[in-house]
Design a protein around this motif. Structure first.
Motif, mmCIF file in Angstrom:
data_model
loop_
_atom_site.group_PDB
_atom_site.id
_atom_site.type_symbol
_atom_site.label_atom_id
_atom_site.label_comp_id
_atom_site.label_asym_id
_atom_site.label_seq_id
_atom_site.Cartn_x
_atom_site.Cartn_y
_atom_site.Cartn_z
ATOM 1 N N CYS A 239 0.795 -1.231 0.000
ATOM 2 C CA CYS A 239 0.000 0.000 0.000
ATOM 3 C C CYS A 239 0.828 1.281 0.000
ATOM 4 O O CYS A 239 0.241 2.373 0.035
ATOM 5 C CB CYS A 239 -0.934 0.017 1.220
ATOM 6 N N ALA A 240 2.172 1.180 -0.053
ATOM 7 C CA ALA A 240 2.964 2.403 0.118
ATOM 8 C C ALA A 240 4.086 2.545 -0.898
ATOM 9 O O ALA A 240 4.733 1.573 -1.285
ATOM 10 C CB ALA A 240 3.551 2.451 1.531
ATOM 11 N N ILE A 241 4.308 3.790 -1.307
ATOM 12 C CA ILE A 241 5.467 4.200 -2.098
ATOM 13 C C ILE A 241 6.309 5.085 -1.192
ATOM 14 O O ILE A 241 5.771 5.954 -0.493
ATOM 15 C CB ILE A 241 5.033 4.972 -3.355
ATOM 16 N N GLU A 242 7.624 4.854 -1.186
ATOM 17 C CA GLU A 242 8.506 5.598 -0.281
ATOM 18 C C GLU A 242 9.512 6.445 -1.049
ATOM 19 O O GLU A 242 10.072 5.999 -2.055
ATOM 20 C CB GLU A 242 9.236 4.630 0.645
ATOM 21 N N PHE A 243 9.746 7.656 -0.535
ATOM 22 C CA PHE A 243 10.691 8.599 -1.148
ATOM 23 C C PHE A 243 11.855 8.839 -0.186
ATOM 24 O O PHE A 243 11.651 9.055 1.008
ATOM 25 C CB PHE A 243 9.997 9.925 -1.454
ATOM 26 N N ARG A 244 13.071 8.799 -0.732
ATOM 27 C CA ARG A 244 14.280 9.041 0.065
ATOM 28 C C ARG A 244 15.132 10.109 -0.619
ATOM 29 O O ARG A 244 15.008 10.334 -1.824
ATOM 30 C CB ARG A 244 15.108 7.761 0.208
ATOM 31 N N SER A 245 16.037 10.712 0.141
ATOM 32 C CA SER A 245 16.871 11.783 -0.401
ATOM 33 C C SER A 245 18.257 11.764 0.214
ATOM 34 O O SER A 245 18.425 11.395 1.374
ATOM 35 C CB SER A 245 16.205 13.137 -0.127
ATOM 36 N N PHE A 246 19.252 12.182 -0.575
ATOM 37 C CA PHE A 246 20.608 12.379 -0.062
ATOM 38 C C PHE A 246 20.852 13.851 0.290
ATOM 39 O O PHE A 246 21.937 14.206 0.744
ATOM 40 C CB PHE A 246 21.646 11.943 -1.111
ATOM 41 N N SER A 247 19.855 14.700 0.087
ATOM 42 C CA SER A 247 20.050 16.144 0.246
ATOM 43 C C SER A 247 20.475 16.522 1.657
ATOM 44 O O SER A 247 21.502 17.160 1.868
ATOM 45 C CB SER A 247 18.770 16.890 -0.135
ATOM 46 N N LYS A 248 19.675 16.156 2.650
ATOM 47 C CA LYS A 248 19.984 16.541 4.022
ATOM 48 C C LYS A 248 20.866 15.494 4.694
ATOM 49 O O LYS A 248 21.600 15.802 5.628
ATOM 50 C CB LYS A 248 18.682 16.727 4.807
#
Length: 409
Positions: A239-248
């Motif tokens: 049921c989920a899509i996940e977003f990740r980032s290297f920015s912070k």
């Protein structure tokens, strides 16, 4: 003649941070001798980790040699980075992902805004309130948010997160098609325990709701009971899509790299009830509209996971979280109510004496020469708060707290 997308005309005339920049510039013109310290916009100040810089230099050298030069890369990302991400961010936590479920991007903001491309325009939306403006604005642009009425969009369910409920959102009484969650949270700096997040996954499974989960600040989590990924919760891959980032995490705000997880198990329906895997649609969307993140950038991101990179990233995070501790302690000593700053680099400060968010912002700017972000810019429940970030230089943070204490005294 060409016709405009009139949904864009529904948006406020400018983006929140553009309004802040204009007010700061006006102040600087009228007060040229006063030094302004900005603790408002969440941009990092520490340089990239040494391991990242070395990896980028090496990648640039490769691009200068015919045998190792690279042109277009895979739209989904290079396997060397995808495999490294899976191993370090998911397998280590007991989460199984296939390489084809990971999509490298040019920062989480792009994908959180673009994910709506694969979803119908008439889905209902739910957001915790206050919330990162991009979630709502991107839905306004395609007509999914409805119309603006008394500061709220008609097709958006706002789920209040205020001090009265300890900033823990309550499950809505009705079903929602698409639900945005960001934890650790921007702007409040608060986080959800595994038990609290499990309630939302169970809600989504029971109501056939799609969760869009922004985990951009997971690297700042200090408490072992707080999940770093929604997939730590059983059933979330359905049921989920996940977003990740290297920015912070690694200072990539100017480099631009992140990734999105679209499990093959997560689906959405057609009007006839047919279930369609969203992984397939997102892959098609990316192949059409995105040419991939640069090879140099992806080598830089890979270096974040090297032993040297991990040690250097932890040191950067420790630096910012020390800032957060200094700021929270100082602001509390000044008599302000302060939340967050323990599992995220954001502090959510209640304005004193019933001042509005913008009024407190202006007074802090003109009387203490310190910049915050008005909480109401993040949604109706943000009124009466301002957001401060811990991403500043240490000396600036110390000076800002000194000024605020002196001002409020």
């Amino acid at each position: 003649m060409a016709l405009v997308n009139e949904h864009f005309l529904k948006l406020p005339n400018s983006y929140l941070f553009s309004d802040i920049a204009k007010k700061i510039n006006t102040f600087k013109v009228t007060h040229p001798k006063d030094k302004v310290i900005s603790l408002g916009i969440g941009d990092v100040t520490q340089p990239l980790p040494k391991a990242v810089i070395e990896a980028m230099h090496s990648a640039v050298d490769e691009m200068a040699v015919k045998d190792t030069f690279r042109g277009y890369g895979p739209e989904q990302g290079y396997s060397f980075l995808i495999d490294t991400i899976i191993k370090n961010d998911f397998t280590s936590k007991g989460i199984y992902l296939e390489p084809s479920e990971v999509f490298i991007n040019d920062g989480a903001k792009s994908d959180t805004g673009n994910i709506g491309d694969i979803l119908r325009h008439d889905n209902s939306i739910g957001v915790t309130d206050p919330i990162y403006p991009v979630y709502i604005d991107s839905n306004v642009m395609c007509g999914r948010a409805g119309t603006l009425e008394d500061g709220k969009w008609s097709n958006v369910t706002y789920i209040p997160c205020r001090s009265e409920n300890n900033f823990i959102p309550e499950l809505p009484e009705h079903r929602i098609d698409i639900l945005y969650l960001c934890y650790p949270n921007n702007p409040t700096g608060t986080a959800l325990s595994k038990q609290e997040l499990k309630k939302w996954v169970n809600y989504a499974l029971s109501n056939d709701t799609l969760i869009l989960f922004d985990a951009a600040y997971e690297a700042y989590i200090q408490n072992s009971d707080i999940p770093h990924s929604i997939y730590e919760i059983k059933g979330a891959k359905k049921c989920a899509i996940e977003f990740r980032s290297f920015s912070k995490t690694a200072g990539f705000t100017g480099v631009r790299c992140g990734y999105t997880i679209v499990p093959k198990e997560v689906t959405a329906a057609t009007l006839t009830g047919e279930r369609i895997p969203l992984n397939r649609l997102w892959n098609r969307r990316q192949c059409t509209k995105f040419n991939g993140t640069s090879y140099i950038t992806q080598r830089a991101a890979e270096a974040v996971y090297s032993p040297e990179g991990q040690a250097q990233v932890k040191e950067i995070i420790r630096y910012y979280m020390t800032n957060a501790h200094i700021m929270k302690t100082g602001l509390s000593e000044a008599g302000l109510e302060v939340y967050g700053g323990e599992n995220a680099p954001y502090l959510w400060v209640k304005t004193p004496d019933g001042l509005s968010s913008w009024k407190f912002f202006e007074r802090m700017l003109y009387e203490a020469n310190v910049v915050a972000t008005p909480g109401v810019g993040f949604g109706p429940s943000g009124e009466g708060y301002v957001r401060l970030t811990a991403f500043g230089d240490r000396d600036d943070c110390l000076e800002a707290i000194f000024r605020i204490k002196k001002w409020l005294r």
